[in-house]
Design an enzyme around this catalytic site. Structure first.
Site, PDB file in Angstrom:
ATOM      1  CB  CYS A   2      34.757  77.276  -2.123  1.00 10.52           C
ATOM      2  SG  CYS A   2      34.223  78.603  -1.026  1.00 10.52           S
ATOM      3  NE  ARG A  50      32.847  83.568  -0.192  1.00 14.88           N
ATOM      4  CZ  ARG A  50      32.488  84.682   0.419  1.00 14.88           C
ATOM      5  NH1 ARG A  50      32.001  85.697  -0.281  1.00 14.88           N
ATOM      6  NH2 ARG A  50      32.611  84.790   1.728  1.00 14.88           N
ATOM      7  CB  ALA A  52      29.043  83.189   0.788  1.00 11.76           C
ATOM      8  N   GLY A  78      37.003  75.156   2.360  1.00  9.47           N
ATOM      9  CA  GLY A  78      36.910  74.581   3.698  1.00  9.47           C
ATOM     10  C   GLY A  78      36.727  75.633   4.765  1.00  9.47           C
ATOM     11  CB  SER A 377      27.893  65.061   9.892  1.00 14.86           C
ATOM     12  OG  SER A 377      27.972  63.661   9.818  1.00 14.86           O
ATOM     13  N   GLY A 378      27.580  63.591  12.718  1.00 23.78           N
ATOM     14  CA  GLY A 378      28.244  62.688  13.651  1.00 23.78           C
ATOM     15  C   GLY A 378      29.209  61.733  12.981  1.00 23.78           C
TER      16      GLY A 378
END
Length: 613
Positions: A2, A50, A52, A78, A377-378
């Site tokens: 968001c 937002r 979702a 977050g 993600s790395g």
């Protein structure tokens, strides 16, 4: 995920001033394409867009709770990965929930614990609470700075937003950049709290910022602290693996399609393999995506930074882990497209990018968004476990500056070579970097009895975890959220960061290689090719057609002699780069061109006032 924004004005009734809040909120539409909400009451107005992810019907925002003393309203961006445990704890304390979202857990958590809430959260987040019981705004950012958060004090309050563009949309804000802002723009040091735009600040990672009638107040709730490490090698490896299993399990939780970013390096391969094993226990397959360039694998030329192409290793992992894999293959025309350059600059709000590496990241994320809403993600494993060349480069280790500047300067060249000489002199970037380094290094605590070498390596690790990683996290967040994709970063879990940071360098590199702990902790899920692979950075195109396209664009820019970019860029220097005939396939050859084109487009899009006084 968001996008959040808001305005607090203690001298106004913001319930009657909706136009400014609406404009601020709409700038966050890319971050939140699924829904929109606003809330205003008295001195406070909050806006939300937002994306979702969890509890699709029930997580609408702004979210508020009425109490006898006043209303508490929340806008949140977050994920809180331990929200299930917190929800149980709050329910045991008498709280009742009407949704299954982590947002409501954060709101109820504040009602229970107040400003002490952030210490209990595990996740990536930026959120703001208007506490009508005390007429104050509380802004909180996660420990590592994974989610961006900015604010701009005003005469009677504050403006805030997930990105500068939300704040810049308000009529009270002047779009001005001073010399210090340019200094921050032209260096890769990420001064904490600095936002480049005049009058604007970042909410620093691990910080609570409170705004009330008496002003702005800041409290650190987390710092990267030095502690003794007592585990031996085997116990350390086992604990790292235990943490990784728990982190990946938590970060796979979503009510929407998810995937992994797979580069064929140790970091993304380990994360993808762990995710594949965990989902496989439930009969699910991981989707994985990788970026590639037309002809790159067949025509790859090794250099000091990149010794091997990614694609063969990517495919080894995809086969071994049984992922549903797709390569996103890009050509020079797409990478050099001015429309893509403009999209990247709008995403970043600044011309602070990395040329084709920013364009390819944006295009990769845009392609992934057609299939998934969440990607793991790395990112950040190199900072946590010690993977970059500068960790092993004696010159970088001993340099009295940020170690990555030594490495990047050697391998990537300088992108300030096209600036006007008089501007370069006024900026005095060397002094700015030196001051920043002294401030950063002063914050590193030394362990009692720690050797000079171990302390030097601790300092290097600390600088990467508190400065360098924030540059890359911001880049990743902006590029992904510009297309409505949530990217999660398991290696930024604060429990892992704290544990590995305090592991002595002798353990981090016990076999003489980079990221020894991560390699051994995940050896059982890695193909041998990846286990043995040497670190290779995020890929960059080697296609000379890309550089040729940049040169043509620079020549076109040079015909616009009255363009404001030439207050910053020296036309003669740019002309020499645009007319260079030698092959330009490497990053160092084209960085000046990319910087000049970025600056020109930024000036066109944002029309900032550049104050060189």
């Amino acid at each position: 995920m968001c996008g959040i924004t808001g305005w607090v004005s203690f001298d106004r009734d913001l319930g009657t001033e909706t136009a400014a809040l609406d404009a601020m909120t709409e700038t966050m539409a890319c971050r939140g394409p699924d829904d929109r909400g606003v809330w205003a009451q008295g001195a406070a107005a909050l806006g939300h867009r937002r994306l979702a992810i969890i509890d699709l019907p029930g997580g609408r925002q702004p979210m508020s709770a009425d109490t006898p003393q006043g209303t508490v309203a929340l806008v949140y961006s977050g994920e809180t990965y331990n929200f299930t445990e917190l929800r149980r704890d709050l329910a045991d304390r008498g709280h009742r929930f009407t949704t299954d979202s982590d947002t409501e857990v954060v709101l109820r958590g504040y009602l229970e614990w107040g400003d002490a809430l952030p210490e209990r959260l595990n996740g990536m987040y930026a959120f703001a609470l208007w506490d009508g019981r005390a007429d104050k705004l509380v802004m909180v950012r996660d420990r590592m700075g994974i989610k961006p958060f900015y604010y701009h004090p005003t005469a009677d309050g504050v403006l805030f937003g997930s990105e500068p563009k939300a704040i810049l949309a308000h009529p009270l804000v002047r779009r001005r950049v001073r010399l210090d802002g340019l200094r921050e723009l032209f260096t890769m040091i990420k001064t904490p709290g600095h936002a480049v735009w005049d009058g604007m600040h970042e909410v620093e990672p691990g910080t609570v910022v409170t705004v009330d009638r008496s002003g702005v107040h800041r409290r650190r709730y987390w710092d990267l602290e030095t502690r003794p490490h007592t585990d031996d090698q085997d116990a350390t490896i086992a604990h790292v693996r235990s943490l990784l299993d728990d982190i990946v399990r938590r970060q796979l939780v979503a009510d929407v399609p998810r995937c992994t970013l797979l580069s064929g390096g140790l970091d993304s391969s380990a994360m993808t393999a762990l995710a594949a094993r965990q989902l496989g226990e439930h009969g699910e397959k991981v989707r994985s995506f990788a970026v590639d360039f037309v002809g790159q694998a067949e025509n790859f030329v090794a250099d000091e930074l990149r010794g091997t192409p990614d694609t063969p290793f990517v495919h080894d992992v995809a086969r071994a882990a049984g992922t549903d894999h797709q390569d996103i293959v890009l050509d020079a025309q797409a990478l050099a497209d001015p429309g893509i350059r403009a999209a990247v600059i709008r995403a970043r709000d600044l011309p602070a990018g990395l040329g084709d590496m920013d364009a390819s990241l944006y295009l990769l994320f845009r392609a992934i968004r057609e299939h998934s809403t969440v990607a793991l993600s790395g990112e950040s494993a190199d900072e946590v476990f010690g993977g970059y060349l500068q960790f092993f480069d004696e010159e970088a280790r001993r340099a009295d500056t940020f170690p990555w500047l030594v490495s990047l300067g050697r391998h990537m060249g300088e992108d300030t070579d096209v600036l006007r000489p008089d501007l370069t002199q006024r900026l005095d970037l060397a002094a700015y970097v030196a001051d920043g380094y002294r401030d950063a290094a002063a914050g590193v605590q030394r362990l009692d009895g720690e050797s000079d070498f171990e302390y030097r390596m601790r300092r290097i690790c600390h600088l990467h975890l508190t400065r360098f990683v924030r540059i890359l996290l911001d880049r990743k967040d902006r590029a992904s959220m510009a297309v409505g994709l949530e990217v999660r970063v398991p290696f930024c879990d604060h429990r892992l960061v704290e544990y590995v940071y305090n592991t002595p360098w002798a353990l981090k590199s016990f076999d003489g290689r980079e990221k020894s702990l991560l390699r051994e902790a995940t050896a059982d899920v890695l193909p041998k090719s990846v286990y043995d692979r040497v670190k290779s950075p995020y890929p960059s195109t080697q296609d000379p057609k890309y550089a040729a396209a940049l040169q043509e664009q620079a020549k076109d820019l040079l015909t616009r002699t009255g363009h404001p970019v030439f207050d910053l860029v020296d036309p003669d220097r740019l002309r020499r780069a645009a007319e260079r005939e030698a092959p330009m396939s490497g990053q160092a050859d084209r960085r000046g061109l990319e910087r000049a084109l970025d600056l020109a487009l930024w000036l066109d899009l944002y029309e900032p006032e550049i104050d060189l006084s």
